[in-house]
Scaffold this active site. Sequence first.
Site, mmCIF file in Angstrom:
data_model
loop_
_atom_site.group_PDB
_atom_site.id
_atom_site.type_symbol
_atom_site.label_atom_id
_atom_site.label_comp_id
_atom_site.label_asym_id
_atom_site.label_seq_id
_atom_site.Cartn_x
_atom_site.Cartn_y
_atom_site.Cartn_z
ATOM 1 N N LYS A 84 0.836 -1.193 0.000
ATOM 2 C CA LYS A 84 0.000 0.000 0.000
ATOM 3 C C LYS A 84 0.872 1.244 0.000
ATOM 4 C CE LYS A 84 -4.031 -2.069 0.340
ATOM 5 N NZ LYS A 84 -3.552 -3.419 0.022
ATOM 6 N N ASP A 85 0.247 2.363 -0.314
ATOM 7 C CA ASP A 85 0.951 3.632 -0.389
ATOM 8 C C ASP A 85 1.733 3.952 0.871
ATOM 9 O OD1 ASP A 85 -0.311 5.406 -2.861
ATOM 10 O OD2 ASP A 85 -1.626 3.842 -2.080
ATOM 11 N N ARG A 86 2.880 4.537 0.660
ATOM 12 C CA ARG A 86 3.622 5.083 1.792
ATOM 13 C C ARG A 86 3.039 6.427 2.192
ATOM 14 N NH1 ARG A 86 9.930 7.164 1.847
ATOM 15 N NH2 ARG A 86 9.868 8.000 3.964
ATOM 16 N N GLN A 363 3.048 6.597 -4.400
ATOM 17 C CA GLN A 363 3.265 5.253 -4.894
ATOM 18 C C GLN A 363 1.906 4.603 -5.155
ATOM 19 O OE1 GLN A 363 5.810 3.033 -2.281
ATOM 20 N NE2 GLN A 363 7.017 4.818 -1.747
#
Length: 366
Positions: A84-86, A363
């Site tokens: 998952k996105d940072r 991201q």
Amino acid sequence: MNLVDLLLRHPDAYLLGEPTGTAVIRRCAEDFCVEENLGFEPDGAGEHQFLFIRKTGENTDWVAQQLARFTKTHPRDIGYAGKKDRHAVTDQWFSVRLPLGVQLDWSAFETDSIQVLRQARHSRKLKTGVLQGNRFSLRLRDVSHPDELQQRFDQLKTSGVPNYFGEQRFGHNYGNISKGELLIAGQLRDKNRQKRGLYISALRSALFNQVVSARIQQGVWNKVAPGDVLMLNASQSCFVCTDEAELDCQSRLQQGDLHLTAPLWGQGGLMTQDAMAEFEQAVVSPWQDWCAGLEALGLRQERRAARVLLQAPLLEQESDSVWRISFGLPAGAFATSLLRELCQPENEKAVSGCSAEVDEQHQSAN
């Protein structure tokens, strides 16, 4: 012209035409929230401890490493369904292999950026890809054309969104594609298996996007023709449309029961037939070296839905220039494919608190 140059000069076709409005995304982590849906509940027994963790501004792999360190287990005993996105607030499941008699104080694992929301036992390790989808809640700031945003959102609620692989798959300035080209040409040797897989996936994804983009450009993105391969909604099951079934397939496509597909390149002939097979072959013909390289690697020919439907979509205005959009997507779909249809997203430099004014490059959220 190679595909990198083509992508830089001519991005994938927009379903509704290129939007004119702009909006700022990810001014802070709280502007981009993702909740993972596994599609099942832990069974309550077994040697794998499942943890539903909220992380803010942290990388999935880093959290997994911290879990291994905290539990004194090997990193291979840590599992998660997807990265998952940072630069986001994400709620996702992790698993750690722990003997049944071991009891840990999970509050001691928590930090300002990591919270354990739930815990439960399960009989199996959580494997990559074992999830149903994700629910997104995204804040758009400094929206320049709110009427256009609302109009486009209303259209996409009905039509669905091109199921493009997002820009995150390709790396900065399409660097993953460039390395993928070198890899299949035998000019790059990378011992890191994960990186090699990323470069190869970038090539397959780019070819897929080209076929979807070509369908949009030629006005057949949402039109069934004999020889097309259709996929059942919420399934990977595919079949070829025949002349006799064309009208029925078109009706089911409009109802959301079926989706047109595009190829994920590999060994074996295209599943499409007749004119539609010729169409797809013509689209990828400039990159036959890629196709041959992917086939030589032993990847098998697969299909991916060309369209993704938004689940329970909602657009709300929070203030004069701030809007929040919420929607669900199946596993593997990219939120950026929706955002690019709604507006021209502008990134700032990411920070953890909304009081700040800057946001880092984001991201993937799938």
